[in-house]
Design a protein around this motif. Sequence first.
Motif, PDB file in Angstrom:
ATOM      1  N   GLY A  96       0.797  -1.130  -0.001  1.00  0.00           N
ATOM      2  CA  GLY A  96       0.075   0.003   0.177  1.00  0.00           C
ATOM      3  C   GLY A  96       0.875   1.156  -0.134  1.00  0.00           C
ATOM      4  N   ASP A  97       1.803   1.263   0.957  1.00  0.00           N
ATOM      5  CA  ASP A  97       2.903   2.425   0.725  1.00  0.00           C
ATOM      6  C   ASP A  97       3.483   2.509  -0.675  1.00  0.00           C
ATOM      7  OD1 ASP A  97       2.441   2.421   3.577  1.00  0.00           O
ATOM      8  OD2 ASP A  97       4.408   1.690   3.871  1.00  0.00           O
ATOM      9  N   LEU A  98       3.812   1.330  -1.382  1.00  0.00           N
ATOM     10  CA  LEU A  98       4.253   1.468  -2.566  1.00  0.00           C
ATOM     11  C   LEU A  98       3.442   2.019  -3.613  1.00  0.00           C
ATOM     12  CD1 LEU A  98       6.636  -1.684  -2.307  1.00  0.00           C
ATOM     13  CD2 LEU A  98       7.550   0.745  -2.259  1.00  0.00           C
ATOM     14  N   VAL A  99       2.056   1.667  -3.615  1.00  0.00           N
ATOM     15  CA  VAL A  99       1.307   2.120  -4.271  1.00  0.00           C
ATOM     16  C   VAL A  99       1.113   3.624  -4.290  1.00  0.00           C
ATOM     17  CG1 VAL A  99      -1.359   2.112  -5.025  1.00  0.00           C
ATOM     18  CG2 VAL A  99       0.015  -0.158  -4.698  1.00  0.00           C
ATOM     19  N   HIS A 100       1.020   3.979  -3.137  1.00  0.00           N
ATOM     20  CA  HIS A 100       0.838   5.458  -2.663  1.00  0.00           C
ATOM     21  C   HIS A 100       1.885   6.272  -3.246  1.00  0.00           C
ATOM     22  CE1 HIS A 100      -0.520   8.924  -0.470  1.00  0.00           C
ATOM     23  NE2 HIS A 100       0.697   9.094  -0.148  1.00  0.00           N
ATOM     24  N   ALA A 101       3.247   5.750  -3.328  1.00  0.00           N
ATOM     25  CA  ALA A 101       4.232   6.431  -3.655  1.00  0.00           C
ATOM     26  C   ALA A 101       4.419   6.193  -5.297  1.00  0.00           C
ATOM     27  CB  ALA A 101       5.664   5.990  -3.043  1.00  0.00           C
ATOM     28  N   GLU A 102       3.578   5.666  -5.755  1.00  0.00           N
ATOM     29  CA  GLU A 102       3.488   5.374  -7.394  1.00  0.00           C
ATOM     30  C   GLU A 102       4.570   4.433  -7.926  1.00  0.00           C
ATOM     31  OE1 GLU A 102       2.470   9.108  -9.198  1.00  0.00           O
ATOM     32  OE2 GLU A 102       0.592   9.320  -8.300  1.00  0.00           O
ATOM     33  N   LEU A 103       5.189   3.741  -7.083  1.00  0.00           N
ATOM     34  CA  LEU A 103       6.290   2.589  -7.445  1.00  0.00           C
ATOM     35  C   LEU A 103       6.037   1.362  -8.098  1.00  0.00           C
ATOM     36  CD1 LEU A 103       8.748   3.338  -4.633  1.00  0.00           C
ATOM     37  CD2 LEU A 103       9.045   4.365  -7.025  1.00  0.00           C
ATOM     38  N   VAL A 104       4.541   0.990  -7.562  1.00  0.00           N
ATOM     39  CA  VAL A 104       3.939  -0.119  -8.026  1.00  0.00           C
ATOM     40  C   VAL A 104       2.420  -0.028  -8.183  1.00  0.00           C
ATOM     41  CG1 VAL A 104       5.504  -1.722  -6.802  1.00  0.00           C
ATOM     42  CG2 VAL A 104       3.340  -1.103  -5.865  1.00  0.00           C
ATOM     43  N   HIS A 105       1.888  -0.822  -9.001  1.00  0.00           N
ATOM     44  CA  HIS A 105       0.393  -0.668  -9.257  1.00  0.00           C
ATOM     45  C   HIS A 105      -0.037  -2.120  -9.008  1.00  0.00           C
ATOM     46  CE1 HIS A 105       1.456  -1.748 -13.341  1.00  0.00           C
ATOM     47  NE2 HIS A 105       0.163  -2.096 -13.501  1.00  0.00           N
ATOM     48  N   VAL A 106      -1.223  -2.270  -8.797  1.00  0.00           N
ATOM     49  CA  VAL A 106      -1.975  -3.555  -8.365  1.00  0.00           C
ATOM     50  C   VAL A 106      -3.023  -3.687  -9.204  1.00  0.00           C
ATOM     51  CG1 VAL A 106      -3.131  -4.979  -6.432  1.00  0.00           C
ATOM     52  CG2 VAL A 106      -1.364  -3.387  -5.834  1.00  0.00           C
ATOM     53  N   THR A 107      -2.964  -5.011  -9.839  1.00  0.00           N
ATOM     54  CA  THR A 107      -4.026  -5.438 -10.584  1.00  0.00           C
ATOM     55  C   THR A 107      -4.884  -6.718  -9.985  1.00  0.00           C
ATOM     56  OG1 THR A 107      -2.427  -7.041 -11.831  1.00  0.00           O
ATOM     57  CG2 THR A 107      -2.935  -4.672 -12.812  1.00  0.00           C
ATOM     58  N   ARG A 108      -5.863  -6.909 -10.321  1.00  0.00           N
ATOM     59  CA  ARG A 108      -6.765  -7.994  -9.731  1.00  0.00           C
ATOM     60  C   ARG A 108      -7.138  -9.088 -10.844  1.00  0.00           C
ATOM     61  NH1 ARG A 108     -10.761  -6.987  -5.476  1.00  0.00           N
ATOM     62  NH2 ARG A 108     -10.546  -9.005  -5.596  1.00  0.00           N
ATOM     63  N   PRO A 109      -7.031 -10.211 -10.633  1.00  0.00           N
ATOM     64  CA  PRO A 109      -7.459 -11.049 -11.696  1.00  0.00           C
ATOM     65  C   PRO A 109      -8.995 -10.905 -11.944  1.00  0.00           C
ATOM     66  CG  PRO A 109      -6.388 -12.284 -10.158  1.00  0.00           C
ATOM     67  CD  PRO A 109      -6.454 -10.782  -9.576  1.00  0.00           C
ATOM     68  N   VAL A 110      -9.626 -11.277 -12.936  1.00  0.00           N
ATOM     69  CA  VAL A 110     -11.053 -11.253 -13.327  1.00  0.00           C
ATOM     70  C   VAL A 110     -11.657 -12.241 -12.574  1.00  0.00           C
ATOM     71  CG1 VAL A 110     -12.901 -11.316 -14.973  1.00  0.00           C
ATOM     72  CG2 VAL A 110     -10.555 -10.368 -15.550  1.00  0.00           C
ATOM     73  N   PRO A 111     -12.542 -11.847 -11.745  1.00  0.00           N
ATOM     74  CA  PRO A 111     -13.417 -12.670 -10.884  1.00  0.00           C
ATOM     75  C   PRO A 111     -14.165 -13.709 -11.864  1.00  0.00           C
ATOM     76  CG  PRO A 111     -14.075 -10.568  -9.920  1.00  0.00           C
ATOM     77  CD  PRO A 111     -13.401 -10.581 -11.312  1.00  0.00           C
ATOM     78  N   PRO A 112     -14.416 -15.214 -11.381  1.00  0.00           N
ATOM     79  CA  PRO A 112     -14.739 -16.064 -12.181  1.00  0.00           C
ATOM     80  C   PRO A 112     -16.362 -15.796 -12.684  1.00  0.00           C
ATOM     81  CG  PRO A 112     -13.798 -17.053 -10.159  1.00  0.00           C
ATOM     82  CD  PRO A 112     -13.730 -15.455 -10.146  1.00  0.00           C
ATOM     83  N   ALA A 113     -17.142 -14.908 -11.671  1.00  0.00           N
ATOM     84  CA  ALA A 113     -18.499 -14.392 -12.171  1.00  0.00           C
ATOM     85  C   ALA A 113     -18.527 -13.640 -13.342  1.00  0.00           C
ATOM     86  CB  ALA A 113     -19.114 -13.890 -10.872  1.00  0.00           C
ATOM     87  N   GLU A 114     -17.219 -12.949 -13.641  1.00  0.00           N
ATOM     88  CA  GLU A 114     -17.268 -11.837 -14.617  1.00  0.00           C
ATOM     89  C   GLU A 114     -16.645 -12.442 -16.142  1.00  0.00           C
ATOM     90  OE1 GLU A 114     -15.502  -8.408 -13.574  1.00  0.00           O
ATOM     91  OE2 GLU A 114     -16.748  -8.152 -11.520  1.00  0.00           O
TER      92      GLU A 114
END
Length: 131
Positions: A96-114
């Motif tokens: 979360g700190d790294l996301v806030h510092a814009e050093l990393v971003h987070v992606t989520r796999p597509v949920p099975p329902a979608e």
Amino acid sequence: MSEDGQVSSHWFDDDAGPVVRPYAMTRGRTTSTAQHRLDLIAVVVTEPAAGDPETDPTLSPEHVDIVGLCRGTPQSVAELAAELDLPIGVVRVLVGDLVHAELVHVTRPVPPAELPDESILRDVINGLRAL
């Protein structure tokens, strides 16, 4: 306290090395601003524009390790916790700190329902083959 009854002046075990409590790594925090998006299968990716995190004095060695691990190959939060041998909660806060510092971003796999229905995909494949 040591075997001879004196208080030990160091916080390490001769066999294990220095001991750092997880709450010390997160400065006592248990959540981050990006916490809601960081489940176990969330994938952490280093930002292409991220410079050298080792030159940032605000980052801990664990932050630098996370950026380094994700630079070559995106890693899930669970994989990072296993690789760094840290509790999931600590890794979530650090990411979360790294996301806030814009050093990393987070992606989520597509949920099975979608995901599209398998029968629709078969129909598309059969239609393409018919062309």
